[in-house]
Every structure is written in C-alpha cells, then in structure tokens.
Motif scaffolding. Structure first.
Motif, PDB file in Angstrom:
ATOM      1  N   LYS A   6      -0.553  -4.016  -7.930  1.00 26.89           N
ATOM      2  CA  LYS A   6       0.309  -4.560  -6.882  1.00 26.89           C
ATOM      3  C   LYS A   6       1.682  -4.922  -7.419  1.00 26.89           C
ATOM      4  CE  LYS A   6      -3.502  -6.339  -4.149  1.00 26.89           C
ATOM      5  NZ  LYS A   6      -4.175  -7.520  -3.627  1.00 26.89           N
ATOM      6  N   LEU A   7       1.734  -5.493  -8.608  1.00 23.73           N
ATOM      7  CA  LEU A   7       3.007  -5.889  -9.185  1.00 23.73           C
ATOM      8  C   LEU A   7       3.908  -4.670  -9.388  1.00 23.73           C
ATOM      9  CD1 LEU A   7       3.882  -8.596 -11.548  1.00 23.73           C
ATOM     10  CD2 LEU A   7       4.421  -6.316 -12.342  1.00 23.73           C
ATOM     11  N   GLY A   8       3.370  -3.617  -9.978  1.00 23.16           N
ATOM     12  CA  GLY A   8       4.139  -2.392 -10.189  1.00 23.16           C
ATOM     13  C   GLY A   8       4.602  -1.779  -8.878  1.00 23.16           C
ATOM     14  N   SER A   9       3.719  -1.789  -7.881  1.00 21.73           N
ATOM     15  CA  SER A   9       4.076  -1.256  -6.558  1.00 21.73           C
ATOM     16  C   SER A   9       5.216  -2.052  -5.936  1.00 21.73           C
ATOM     17  CB  SER A   9       2.869  -1.298  -5.623  1.00 21.73           C
ATOM     18  OG  SER A   9       1.834  -0.503  -6.131  1.00 21.73           O
ATOM     19  N   LYS A  10       5.204  -3.381  -6.124  1.00 20.06           N
ATOM     20  CA  LYS A  10       6.274  -4.210  -5.576  1.00 20.06           C
ATOM     21  C   LYS A  10       7.591  -3.932  -6.278  1.00 20.06           C
ATOM     22  CE  LYS A  10       3.410  -8.007  -3.916  1.00 20.06           C
ATOM     23  NZ  LYS A  10       3.116  -9.445  -4.038  1.00 20.06           N
ATOM     24  N   ILE A  11       7.549  -3.752  -7.599  1.00 17.08           N
ATOM     25  CA  ILE A  11       8.776  -3.433  -8.335  1.00 17.08           C
ATOM     26  C   ILE A  11       9.357  -2.117  -7.829  1.00 17.08           C
ATOM     27  CG2 ILE A  11       9.782  -2.852 -10.582  1.00 17.08           C
ATOM     28  CD1 ILE A  11       7.698  -4.749 -11.851  1.00 17.08           C
ATOM     29  N   VAL A  12       8.516  -1.096  -7.694  1.00 14.59           N
ATOM     30  CA  VAL A  12       8.979   0.211  -7.210  1.00 14.59           C
ATOM     31  C   VAL A  12       9.567   0.087  -5.805  1.00 14.59           C
ATOM     32  CG1 VAL A  12       8.240   2.528  -6.510  1.00 14.59           C
ATOM     33  CG2 VAL A  12       7.411   1.550  -8.664  1.00 14.59           C
ATOM     34  N   GLU A  37       9.362   1.421 -16.641  1.00 14.93           N
ATOM     35  CA  GLU A  37       8.394   2.418 -16.167  1.00 14.93           C
ATOM     36  C   GLU A  37       6.958   1.989 -16.467  1.00 14.93           C
ATOM     37  OE1 GLU A  37      11.039   6.508 -16.312  1.00 14.93           O
ATOM     38  OE2 GLU A  37       9.862   5.986 -18.083  1.00 14.93           O
ATOM     39  N   GLY A  38       6.742   1.382 -17.625  1.00 15.14           N
ATOM     40  CA  GLY A  38       5.397   0.908 -17.974  1.00 15.14           C
ATOM     41  C   GLY A  38       4.917  -0.187 -17.043  1.00 15.14           C
ATOM     42  N   LEU A  39       5.823  -1.088 -16.650  1.00 12.56           N
ATOM     43  CA  LEU A  39       5.460  -2.145 -15.701  1.00 12.56           C
ATOM     44  C   LEU A  39       5.187  -1.548 -14.320  1.00 12.56           C
ATOM     45  CD1 LEU A  39       8.009  -4.902 -16.752  1.00 12.56           C
ATOM     46  CD2 LEU A  39       5.520  -5.010 -16.980  1.00 12.56           C
ATOM     47  N   THR A  55      13.442  -9.585 -11.559  1.00 12.35           N
ATOM     48  CA  THR A  55      13.647 -10.268 -10.274  1.00 12.35           C
ATOM     49  C   THR A  55      15.109 -10.630 -10.071  1.00 12.35           C
ATOM     50  OG1 THR A  55      13.056 -12.442 -11.212  1.00 12.35           O
ATOM     51  CG2 THR A  55      11.291 -11.180 -10.145  1.00 12.35           C
ATOM     52  N   ARG A  56      15.785 -11.032 -11.144  1.00 11.15           N
ATOM     53  CA  ARG A  56      17.220 -11.341 -11.028  1.00 11.15           C
ATOM     54  C   ARG A  56      17.999 -10.095 -10.649  1.00 11.15           C
ATOM     55  NH1 ARG A  56      19.566 -15.590 -10.215  1.00 11.15           N
ATOM     56  NH2 ARG A  56      21.262 -15.147 -11.598  1.00 11.15           N
ATOM     57  N   ALA A  57      17.681  -8.975 -11.276  1.00  7.79           N
ATOM     58  CA  ALA A  57      18.392  -7.721 -10.985  1.00  7.79           C
ATOM     59  C   ALA A  57      18.132  -7.249  -9.556  1.00  7.79           C
ATOM     60  CB  ALA A  57      17.983  -6.643 -11.984  1.00  7.79           C
ATOM     61  N   LEU A  58      16.959  -7.574  -9.011  1.00  5.28           N
ATOM     62  CA  LEU A  58      16.606  -7.147  -7.652  1.00  5.28           C
ATOM     63  C   LEU A  58      16.905  -8.212  -6.594  1.00  5.28           C
ATOM     64  CD1 LEU A  58      13.212  -5.387  -8.455  1.00  5.28           C
ATOM     65  CD2 LEU A  58      15.400  -4.288  -7.894  1.00  5.28           C
ATOM     66  N   GLY A  59      17.315  -9.404  -7.032  1.00  3.91           N
ATOM     67  CA  GLY A  59      17.679 -10.465  -6.092  1.00  3.91           C
ATOM     68  C   GLY A  59      16.499 -11.088  -5.376  1.00  3.91           C
ATOM     69  N   VAL A  60      15.349 -11.183  -6.079  1.00  2.00           N
ATOM     70  CA  VAL A  60      14.162 -11.803  -5.481  1.00  2.00           C
ATOM     71  C   VAL A  60      13.621 -12.872  -6.424  1.00  2.00           C
ATOM     72  CG1 VAL A  60      13.523  -9.744  -4.167  1.00  2.00           C
ATOM     73  CG2 VAL A  60      12.566 -10.081  -6.444  1.00  2.00           C
ATOM     74  N   ARG A  61      12.719 -13.706  -5.899  1.00  2.00           N
ATOM     75  CA  ARG A  61      12.066 -14.717  -6.709  1.00  2.00           C
ATOM     76  C   ARG A  61      10.932 -14.100  -7.509  1.00  2.00           C
ATOM     77  NH1 ARG A  61       8.930 -17.415  -4.626  1.00  2.00           N
ATOM     78  NH2 ARG A  61       8.569 -16.244  -2.777  1.00  2.00           N
ATOM     79  N   LEU A  62      10.541 -14.776  -8.566  1.00  6.37           N
ATOM     80  CA  LEU A  62       9.420 -14.337  -9.380  1.00  6.37           C
ATOM     81  C   LEU A  62       8.148 -14.215  -8.537  1.00  6.37           C
ATOM     82  CD1 LEU A  62       8.240 -13.679 -12.172  1.00  6.37           C
ATOM     83  CD2 LEU A  62       7.905 -16.136 -12.493  1.00  6.37           C
ATOM     84  N   GLY A  63       7.931 -15.172  -7.645  1.00  8.38           N
ATOM     85  CA  GLY A  63       6.741 -15.155  -6.799  1.00  8.38           C
ATOM     86  C   GLY A  63       6.651 -13.944  -5.896  1.00  8.38           C
ATOM     87  N   THR A  64       7.790 -13.344  -5.572  1.00  7.93           N
ATOM     88  CA  THR A  64       7.790 -12.139  -4.742  1.00  7.93           C
ATOM     89  C   THR A  64       7.007 -11.031  -5.435  1.00  7.93           C
ATOM     90  OG1 THR A  64       9.925 -12.732  -3.793  1.00  7.93           O
ATOM     91  CG2 THR A  64       9.267 -10.423  -3.610  1.00  7.93           C
ATOM     92  N   LEU A  65       7.141 -10.932  -6.745  1.00 11.51           N
ATOM     93  CA  LEU A  65       6.396  -9.913  -7.493  1.00 11.51           C
ATOM     94  C   LEU A  65       4.958 -10.325  -7.749  1.00 11.51           C
ATOM     95  CD1 LEU A  65       8.875  -8.787 -10.285  1.00 11.51           C
ATOM     96  CD2 LEU A  65       8.423  -7.714  -8.082  1.00 11.51           C
ATOM     97  N   ALA A 107      -0.035 -19.568  -5.132  1.00  9.68           N
ATOM     98  CA  ALA A 107      -0.223 -18.184  -4.688  1.00  9.68           C
ATOM     99  C   ALA A 107      -0.217 -18.112  -3.170  1.00  9.68           C
ATOM    100  CB  ALA A 107      -1.537 -17.631  -5.237  1.00  9.68           C
ATOM    101  N   GLY A 108       0.542 -17.193  -2.658  1.00  8.89           N
ATOM    102  CA  GLY A 108       0.563 -16.990  -1.220  1.00  8.89           C
ATOM    103  C   GLY A 108       1.560 -17.837  -0.465  1.00  8.89           C
ATOM    104  N   HIS A 109       2.260 -18.736  -1.125  1.00 11.81           N
ATOM    105  CA  HIS A 109       3.249 -19.539  -0.416  1.00 11.81           C
ATOM    106  C   HIS A 109       4.611 -18.865  -0.550  1.00 11.81           C
ATOM    107  CE1 HIS A 109       4.993 -23.014   1.499  1.00 11.81           C
ATOM    108  NE2 HIS A 109       5.929 -23.014   0.564  1.00 11.81           N
ATOM    109  N   PRO A 110       5.097 -18.251   0.527  1.00 14.85           N
ATOM    110  CA  PRO A 110       6.367 -17.527   0.446  1.00 14.85           C
ATOM    111  C   PRO A 110       7.554 -18.476   0.367  1.00 14.85           C
ATOM    112  CG  PRO A 110       5.562 -17.527   2.688  1.00 14.85           C
ATOM    113  CD  PRO A 110       4.507 -18.194   1.852  1.00 14.85           C
ATOM    114  N   SER A 111       8.663 -17.948  -0.079  1.00 14.38           N
ATOM    115  CA  SER A 111       9.951 -18.655  -0.103  1.00 14.38           C
ATOM    116  C   SER A 111       9.948 -19.917  -0.945  1.00 14.38           C
ATOM    117  CB  SER A 111      10.400 -18.984   1.326  1.00 14.38           C
ATOM    118  OG  SER A 111      10.450 -17.823   2.099  1.00 14.38           O
TER     119      SER A 111
END
Length: 192
Positions: A6-12, A37-39, A55-65, A107-111
């Motif tokens: 799931k983490l890799g899919s979210k990064i992609v 690529e490995g991640l 996450t910084r490069a993509l502009g999201v929080r760590l929890g998003t991944l 886990a599961g708490h957005p924002s």
C-alpha cells in the motif's frame, strides 16, 4: 508491485498525480533513484528519513503514506487493536540503528499534524553511526530498556520514564543501547 504494498502504491499514485517520473521525485527529495523505485515496488523496507523527504517533495503528510483512510473523528485504539502498521528498518547502509517496529497510535485519522507511535528497537549489531536529519520535531518517551539518541555531537541515553524533545533537522540517530531491545513512545511532527 505486490498487492499488499500500500505504501508503494500511494507513493506511485501521488508521484503520478504530480506528473513526476521516479527520477524527478528522486531529484526533488535528494534520494537515489534506486531507493525511490525500491520503495515504490515494495522491495526496500521503508525508513522514516526517506519517507519524510518523499512526503515533503509531494506536499503530503507522513500519515498520508502510512495509514490514512477516510474515517473522520478520533482515532481510538484499545489494547487489542494495537497493530503493527508497517515494519521499518533503516535504509542507511552500515547503520546500527537496528530493526524498528512502528505501531501507529493514530492510524486512520486523516489530516493529523502529528504521528504518534510506539516503537520497538531490536539491535542490529552494526557499528557505524550515520546520522540523518529531516524537517520537523520529535518527542520520545522511554518505556522499556534503554535507547541511545545521537543528536549532532551529543549522545543521550533514554531510560524508562525519561523523555527527550528535539528539532529533527539536526542530524540524529535513535538506536538500541548496549545490545538490548527497547520500547519507546514517539511523536513525530513534520511540517508541510
């Protein structure tokens, strides 16, 4: 990419939403293309420092991944619901930080703006002490065993019942002390 990556899919998905190639993302966050690529493929175990850079490069929080879902409201976990969100190991070569198991407490708490974890460290036996800095702040509270926090040029030993709070931009490493397993509570804040 495996179905349980799931983490890799979210990064992609996030990278593609920004119209970035894997090389573009690697360049933006100062990582090797092989690591990105490995991640993404789930071939490398994730580690906090590179994930924060991504996450910084993509502009999201760590929890998003790590563990966000669409649930609104508080993130309540009773003792039986405490589950290991993902197993992480330092991606730094020759690191002696050891194996780190992260148990997310939100886990599961957005924002959210903080990521609280219970972390268990098992020593690796390596001898190198490579320090890594990233934006944000960290608070650690010792629960069992002892951990070492090498912070810049200082070394702190955290015993059960003791805590430390620091700016994580200063290069640092958290690791097992004297070859023993240890458990601690951590809260990590990474700004957008």
């Amino acid at each position: 990419m495996s179905e349980d990556n799931k983490l890799g899919s979210k990064i992609v998905a996030l990278r593609e939403a920004h119209h970035l190639s894997a090389q573009d993302l690697a360049d933006r966050c100062g990582l090797d293309l092989e690591m990105v690529e490995g991640l993404e493929k789930g071939e490398l175990p994730p580690s906090l420092a590179p994930l924060i850079k991504i996450t910084r490069a993509l502009g999201v929080r760590l929890g998003t991944l790590m563990d966000d879902d669409d649930h609104l409201g508080p993130a309540y976990l009773d003792a039986e619901q405490m589950q290991e969100v993902t197993r992480m190991r330092s991606l730094e070569t020759n690191s002696d930080a050891g194996d780190l198991r992260y148990f997310s407490l939100a886990a599961g708490h957005p924002s959210r703006h903080m990521d609280p974890f219970i972390i268990t460290i098992s020593p690796s036996g390596e001898v190198d002490h490579e320090l890594v800095g990233h934006e944000g702040e960290e608070w650690l509270f010792g629960m069992e065993g002892e951990i070492e926090i090498e912070y810049g040029k200082e070394l702190y030993i955290l015993h059960p019942g003791e805590s430390i709070y620091y700016d994580s931009i200063v290069p640092h490493q958290v690791r097992a002390h004297e070859g023993q397993e240890a458990k601690f509570l951590a809260c990590v804040y990474t700004p957008f």
